[in-house]
Design a protein around this motif. Structure first.
Motif, short mmCIF file in Angstrom:
data_model
loop_
_atom_site.label_atom_id
_atom_site.label_comp_id
_atom_site.label_asym_id
_atom_site.label_seq_id
_atom_site.Cartn_x
_atom_site.Cartn_y
_atom_site.Cartn_z
N LEU A 57 55.67 -9.31 -91.09
CA LEU A 57 56.28 -10.61 -90.64
C LEU A 57 55.43 -11.20 -89.83
O LEU A 57 55.03 -12.59 -89.67
CB LEU A 57 57.44 -10.48 -90.18
N LEU A 58 54.67 -10.60 -88.72
CA LEU A 58 54.00 -10.94 -87.77
C LEU A 58 52.59 -11.73 -88.28
O LEU A 58 51.97 -12.51 -87.90
CB LEU A 58 53.30 -10.01 -86.72
N ALA A 59 52.14 -11.12 -89.48
CA ALA A 59 51.01 -11.63 -90.26
C ALA A 59 51.36 -12.53 -91.58
O ALA A 59 50.19 -12.89 -92.35
CB ALA A 59 50.04 -10.58 -90.52
N SER A 60 52.72 -12.72 -91.63
CA SER A 60 53.07 -13.35 -92.94
C SER A 60 52.72 -15.08 -92.76
O SER A 60 52.81 -15.57 -91.85
CB SER A 60 54.30 -13.16 -93.21
N ARG A 61 52.42 -15.48 -93.96
CA ARG A 61 52.25 -16.83 -94.17
C ARG A 61 53.58 -17.85 -93.80
O ARG A 61 53.65 -19.18 -93.60
CB ARG A 61 51.81 -17.62 -95.66
N ILE A 62 54.87 -17.21 -93.93
CA ILE A 62 55.95 -17.85 -93.92
C ILE A 62 56.10 -18.25 -92.46
O ILE A 62 56.92 -19.20 -92.28
CB ILE A 62 57.11 -16.77 -94.20
N LEU A 63 55.67 -17.65 -91.65
CA LEU A 63 55.50 -18.25 -90.13
C LEU A 63 55.13 -19.61 -90.00
O LEU A 63 55.69 -20.54 -89.50
CB LEU A 63 54.68 -17.47 -89.02
N ASP A 64 54.17 -20.02 -90.89
CA ASP A 64 53.66 -21.32 -90.95
C ASP A 64 54.51 -22.33 -91.82
O ASP A 64 54.69 -23.55 -91.30
CB ASP A 64 52.11 -21.52 -91.74
N ASP A 65 55.43 -21.67 -92.77
CA ASP A 65 56.29 -22.37 -93.44
C ASP A 65 57.38 -22.83 -92.35
O ASP A 65 58.14 -24.14 -92.38
CB ASP A 65 56.82 -21.78 -94.51
N PHE A 66 57.62 -21.82 -91.43
CA PHE A 66 58.85 -22.44 -90.38
C PHE A 66 58.21 -23.33 -89.48
O PHE A 66 59.00 -24.21 -88.98
CB PHE A 66 59.32 -21.10 -89.75
N TYR A 67 56.96 -23.25 -89.08
CA TYR A 67 56.44 -24.06 -88.15
C TYR A 67 56.42 -25.38 -88.53
O TYR A 67 56.42 -26.54 -87.93
CB TYR A 67 55.29 -23.67 -87.56
N ILE A 68 56.28 -25.65 -89.77
CA ILE A 68 56.14 -27.09 -90.62
C ILE A 68 57.46 -27.70 -90.53
O ILE A 68 57.82 -28.68 -90.12
CB ILE A 68 55.85 -26.91 -92.07
N ASP A 69 58.49 -26.82 -90.37
CA ASP A 69 59.93 -27.27 -90.43
C ASP A 69 60.45 -27.36 -88.93
O ASP A 69 61.52 -27.40 -88.72
CB ASP A 69 61.03 -26.51 -91.29
N ASN A 70 59.47 -27.29 -87.91
CA ASN A 70 59.77 -27.20 -86.47
C ASN A 70 60.69 -26.34 -86.17
O ASN A 70 61.62 -26.43 -85.27
CB ASN A 70 60.67 -28.56 -86.24
N MET A 71 60.28 -24.97 -86.60
CA MET A 71 60.74 -23.60 -86.26
C MET A 71 60.03 -22.60 -85.99
O MET A 71 58.95 -22.55 -86.78
CB MET A 71 61.91 -23.24 -87.11
N THR A 72 60.39 -21.65 -85.22
CA THR A 72 59.68 -20.40 -85.01
C THR A 72 60.36 -19.19 -85.15
O THR A 72 61.62 -19.10 -85.23
CB THR A 72 58.86 -20.42 -83.61
N LEU A 73 59.44 -18.07 -85.60
CA LEU A 73 60.16 -16.89 -85.75
C LEU A 73 59.48 -15.77 -84.61
O LEU A 73 58.44 -15.87 -84.57
CB LEU A 73 59.83 -16.29 -87.17
N THR A 74 60.57 -15.31 -84.04
CA THR A 74 60.01 -14.37 -82.94
C THR A 74 60.88 -12.94 -83.42
O THR A 74 61.95 -12.90 -83.59
CB THR A 74 60.90 -14.73 -81.75
N VAL A 75 59.79 -11.99 -83.64
CA VAL A 75 60.00 -10.59 -84.30
C VAL A 75 60.11 -9.66 -83.29
O VAL A 75 59.31 -9.30 -82.47
CB VAL A 75 59.22 -10.35 -85.42
#
Length: 238
Positions: free
Chosen positions: A193-211
Protein backbone atom coordinates in the motif's frame (compact mmCIF):
# COMPACT_ATOMS: atom_id res chain seq x y z
CA UNK A 1 -37.40 -23.60 -69.40
CA UNK A 2 -34.20 -25.63 -68.93
CA UNK A 3 -32.15 -22.44 -69.19
CA UNK A 4 -34.21 -20.80 -66.43
CA UNK A 5 -33.75 -23.82 -64.14
CA UNK A 6 -30.01 -23.87 -64.84
CA UNK A 7 -29.74 -20.16 -64.00
CA UNK A 8 -31.53 -20.65 -60.67
CA UNK A 9 -29.43 -23.69 -59.85
CA UNK A 10 -26.24 -21.72 -60.58
CA UNK A 11 -27.38 -18.83 -58.37
CA UNK A 12 -28.15 -21.19 -55.49
CA UNK A 13 -24.73 -22.85 -55.78
CA UNK A 14 -23.08 -19.42 -55.81
CA UNK A 15 -24.86 -18.38 -52.61
CA UNK A 16 -23.96 -21.66 -50.90
CA UNK A 17 -20.30 -21.24 -51.89
CA UNK A 18 -20.25 -17.63 -50.67
CA UNK A 19 -21.73 -18.55 -47.29
CA UNK A 20 -19.27 -21.44 -46.89
CA UNK A 21 -16.35 -19.11 -47.61
CA UNK A 22 -17.52 -16.55 -45.04
CA UNK A 23 -17.97 -19.28 -42.42
CA UNK A 24 -14.46 -20.62 -43.11
CA UNK A 25 -12.87 -17.19 -42.64
CA UNK A 26 -14.83 -16.60 -39.46
CA UNK A 27 -13.57 -19.86 -37.93
CA UNK A 28 -9.95 -19.57 -39.00
CA UNK A 29 -9.32 -15.85 -38.43
CA UNK A 30 -9.50 -14.65 -34.79
CA UNK A 31 -11.33 -11.40 -34.12
CA UNK A 32 -8.45 -9.90 -32.16
CA UNK A 33 -4.75 -10.62 -31.98
CA UNK A 34 -2.93 -11.15 -28.70
CA UNK A 35 -0.49 -8.24 -28.73
CA UNK A 36 0.90 -8.76 -25.22
CA UNK A 37 4.68 -8.90 -24.85
CA UNK A 38 6.57 -11.59 -22.94
CA UNK A 39 6.59 -9.57 -19.69
CA UNK A 40 2.81 -9.10 -19.71
CA UNK A 41 2.31 -12.82 -20.33
CA UNK A 42 4.66 -13.62 -17.43
CA UNK A 43 2.70 -11.28 -15.15
CA UNK A 44 -0.57 -12.94 -16.12
CA UNK A 45 0.98 -16.36 -15.50
CA UNK A 46 2.20 -15.18 -12.09
CA UNK A 47 -1.29 -13.99 -11.13
CA UNK A 48 -2.83 -17.28 -12.21
CA UNK A 49 -0.18 -19.22 -10.27
CA UNK A 50 -0.90 -17.21 -7.10
CA UNK A 51 -4.63 -17.80 -7.54
CA UNK A 52 -4.03 -21.52 -7.99
CA UNK A 53 -1.91 -21.58 -4.82
CA UNK A 54 -4.63 -19.75 -2.85
CA UNK A 55 -7.27 -22.20 -4.03
CA UNK A 56 -5.11 -25.15 -3.01
CA UNK A 57 -4.60 -23.59 0.44
CA UNK A 58 -8.35 -23.10 0.85
CA UNK A 59 -9.04 -26.69 -0.20
CA UNK A 60 -6.43 -27.96 2.27
CA UNK A 61 -7.95 -25.83 5.04
CA UNK A 62 -11.44 -27.18 4.31
CA UNK A 63 -10.13 -30.75 4.25
CA UNK A 64 -8.48 -30.24 7.64
CA UNK A 65 -11.72 -28.81 9.05
CA UNK A 66 -13.68 -31.77 7.72
CA UNK A 67 -11.18 -34.29 9.16
CA UNK A 68 -11.26 -32.52 12.52
CA UNK A 69 -15.05 -32.49 12.56
CA UNK A 70 -15.29 -36.18 11.66
CA UNK A 71 -12.76 -37.13 14.34
CA UNK A 72 -14.47 -35.06 17.02
CA UNK A 73 -17.98 -36.11 16.06
CA UNK A 74 -17.29 -39.69 17.12
CA UNK A 75 -16.50 -38.61 20.69
CA UNK A 76 -18.82 -35.61 21.09
CA UNK A 77 -21.04 -34.71 18.11
CA UNK A 78 -22.58 -31.69 19.88
CA UNK A 79 -19.19 -30.20 20.80
CA UNK A 80 -17.87 -30.76 17.28
CA UNK A 81 -20.93 -29.06 15.83
CA UNK A 82 -20.55 -26.05 18.16
CA UNK A 83 -16.86 -25.66 17.28
CA UNK A 84 -17.57 -25.91 13.56
CA UNK A 85 -20.42 -23.41 13.81
CA UNK A 86 -18.15 -21.00 15.69
CA UNK A 87 -15.44 -21.26 13.03
CA UNK A 88 -17.95 -20.70 10.26
CA UNK A 89 -19.43 -17.68 12.06
CA UNK A 90 -15.96 -16.19 12.37
CA UNK A 91 -15.21 -16.75 8.67
CA UNK A 92 -18.56 -15.23 7.78
CA UNK A 93 -17.76 -12.14 9.84
CA UNK A 94 -20.58 -12.61 12.34
CA UNK A 95 -18.38 -12.38 15.46
CA UNK A 96 -15.71 -9.95 16.61
CA UNK A 97 -12.30 -10.97 15.30
CA UNK A 98 -8.78 -10.32 16.61
CA UNK A 99 -5.58 -10.98 14.70
CA UNK A 100 -2.51 -9.51 13.00
CA UNK A 101 -3.38 -6.59 10.77
CA UNK A 102 -3.05 -2.95 9.78
CA UNK A 103 -5.26 0.13 9.92
CA UNK A 104 -5.58 2.60 7.05
CA UNK A 105 -6.65 6.16 7.89
CA UNK A 106 -8.35 8.09 5.09
CA UNK A 107 -8.39 11.84 5.70
CA UNK A 108 -8.42 15.15 3.79
CA UNK A 109 -5.07 16.16 2.32
CA UNK A 110 -3.17 19.00 3.99
CA UNK A 111 -3.32 21.05 0.79
CA UNK A 112 -7.10 20.70 0.58
CA UNK A 113 -7.48 21.82 4.20
CA UNK A 114 -5.07 24.76 3.77
CA UNK A 115 -6.87 25.97 0.65
CA UNK A 116 -10.27 25.52 2.22
CA UNK A 117 -11.43 23.13 -0.50
CA UNK A 118 -14.75 21.35 -0.15
CA UNK A 119 -13.95 17.77 0.89
CA UNK A 120 -16.40 15.33 -0.65
CA UNK A 121 -16.98 11.75 0.44
CA UNK A 122 -15.06 8.91 -1.12
CA UNK A 123 -16.52 7.59 -4.38
CA UNK A 124 -17.72 3.96 -4.60
CA UNK A 125 -15.33 3.23 -7.49
CA UNK A 126 -12.29 4.44 -5.55
CA UNK A 127 -13.33 2.53 -2.44
CA UNK A 128 -13.85 -0.67 -4.46
CA UNK A 129 -10.41 -0.26 -6.03
CA UNK A 130 -8.84 0.05 -2.59
CA UNK A 131 -10.65 -3.06 -1.33
CA UNK A 132 -9.45 -4.98 -4.41
CA UNK A 133 -5.87 -3.89 -3.73
CA UNK A 134 -6.21 -5.08 -0.13
CA UNK A 135 -7.67 -8.45 -1.13
CA UNK A 136 -4.67 -9.17 -3.36
CA UNK A 137 -2.61 -9.81 -0.20
CA UNK A 138 -4.65 -12.45 1.64
CA UNK A 139 -6.85 -10.11 3.64
CA UNK A 140 -9.14 -12.27 5.79
CA UNK A 141 -11.29 -9.64 7.48
CA UNK A 142 -11.98 -6.01 6.55
CA UNK A 143 -14.10 -3.26 8.06
CA UNK A 144 -14.71 0.15 6.50
CA UNK A 145 -15.71 2.97 8.84
CA UNK A 146 -16.91 0.36 11.35
CA UNK A 147 -18.84 -1.63 8.76
CA UNK A 148 -17.72 -5.26 8.46
CA UNK A 149 -17.17 -6.58 4.94
CA UNK A 150 -18.84 -9.97 4.33
CA UNK A 151 -19.55 -12.04 1.22
CA UNK A 152 -22.85 -10.25 0.64
CA UNK A 153 -21.47 -6.73 1.13
CA UNK A 154 -22.29 -4.18 -1.56
CA UNK A 155 -20.39 -0.91 -2.02
CA UNK A 156 -22.56 1.43 -4.05
CA UNK A 157 -23.92 4.93 -4.48
CA UNK A 158 -27.34 5.54 -2.92
CA UNK A 159 -28.79 9.00 -3.50
CA UNK A 160 -25.33 10.48 -4.03
CA UNK A 161 -23.88 8.89 -0.87
CA UNK A 162 -21.33 6.08 -0.83
CA UNK A 163 -22.64 3.19 1.24
CA UNK A 164 -21.30 -0.09 2.62
CA UNK A 165 -23.95 -2.65 3.60
CA UNK A 166 -26.50 0.09 2.73
CA UNK A 167 -25.01 2.30 5.49
CA UNK A 168 -23.42 5.64 4.63
CA UNK A 169 -19.65 6.01 4.80
CA UNK A 170 -18.60 9.13 6.67
CA UNK A 171 -16.82 11.98 4.93
CA UNK A 172 -13.09 11.60 5.72
CA UNK A 173 -11.51 11.11 8.15
CA UNK A 174 -12.42 7.46 8.73
CA UNK A 175 -10.42 4.25 8.98
CA UNK A 176 -10.26 0.84 7.35
CA UNK A 177 -9.13 -2.17 9.39
CA UNK A 178 -7.61 -5.26 7.78
CA UNK A 179 -6.73 -8.55 9.46
CA UNK A 180 -4.49 -11.00 7.63
CA UNK A 181 -3.60 -14.61 8.29
CA UNK A 182 -0.10 -13.85 9.60
CA UNK A 183 2.09 -10.89 10.53
CA UNK A 184 4.10 -11.62 7.40
CA UNK A 185 1.01 -11.14 5.22
CA UNK A 186 0.22 -7.90 7.05
CA UNK A 187 3.75 -6.62 6.43
CA UNK A 188 3.47 -7.46 2.73
CA UNK A 189 0.17 -5.58 2.51
CA UNK A 190 1.67 -2.65 4.46
CA UNK A 191 4.61 -2.36 2.06
CA UNK A 192 2.39 -2.79 -1.00
CA UNK A 193 0.00 0.00 0.00
CA UNK A 194 2.87 2.39 0.71
CA UNK A 195 4.14 1.90 -2.85
CA UNK A 196 0.79 1.58 -4.60
CA UNK A 197 -0.45 3.97 -7.29
CA UNK A 198 -3.76 4.17 -5.49
CA UNK A 199 -2.17 6.75 -3.16
CA UNK A 200 -2.06 9.12 -6.14
CA UNK A 201 -5.71 8.37 -6.95
CA UNK A 202 -6.71 9.41 -3.44
CA UNK A 203 -4.54 12.53 -3.62
CA UNK A 204 -6.30 13.60 -6.82
CA UNK A 205 -9.56 13.45 -4.84
CA UNK A 206 -7.99 15.63 -2.09
CA UNK A 207 -7.51 12.70 0.28
CA UNK A 208 -4.52 10.89 1.74
CA UNK A 209 -3.93 7.36 3.02
CA UNK A 210 -1.96 6.83 6.22
CA UNK A 211 -1.07 3.16 6.77
CA UNK A 212 -0.24 2.01 10.29
CA UNK A 213 2.53 -0.48 10.96
CA UNK A 214 1.27 -4.06 11.43
CA UNK A 215 -0.22 -4.87 14.83
CA UNK A 216 -0.39 -8.40 16.30
CA UNK A 217 -3.82 -7.96 17.93
CA UNK A 218 -6.00 -5.71 15.79
CA UNK A 219 -9.72 -5.98 16.61
CA UNK A 220 -12.47 -5.86 13.97
CA UNK A 221 -16.09 -5.60 14.98
CA UNK A 222 -18.71 -8.17 13.96
CA UNK A 223 -21.13 -7.73 11.08
CA UNK A 224 -24.30 -6.23 12.55
CA UNK A 225 -26.72 -7.03 9.73
CA UNK A 226 -28.72 -10.09 8.78
CA UNK A 227 -27.31 -12.62 6.31
CA UNK A 228 -29.78 -13.30 3.50
CA UNK A 229 -30.10 -17.07 3.09
CA UNK A 230 -33.27 -17.27 1.00
CA UNK A 231 -31.37 -18.76 -1.96
CA UNK A 232 -29.55 -21.39 0.12
CA UNK A 233 -30.71 -24.99 0.00
CA UNK A 234 -29.78 -27.92 2.20
CA UNK A 235 -28.00 -30.72 0.37
CA UNK A 236 -29.37 -34.21 0.63
CA UNK A 237 -27.06 -36.83 2.13
CA UNK A 238 -26.20 -39.57 -0.33
Amino acid sequence: MKKKILTRFTAILFLIGLMAGIQYNTINEPNTRDTRDVWEVRQELSRETKLHSQLLSEIDSLDNTLDKYEAASDASPEQALRETAGELRMLAGLIETTGPGIEVLIEPSMEAVALGLDIKGISPDLLIRLVNEINRFNALHISIDGKRIVNTTAIRDINGQTTVNTKSVETPPFSIKIISNTMEDSEKLYNHLLASRILDDFYIDNMTLTVSTPKPDLVIEAYDGAIDTKYLQATEEE
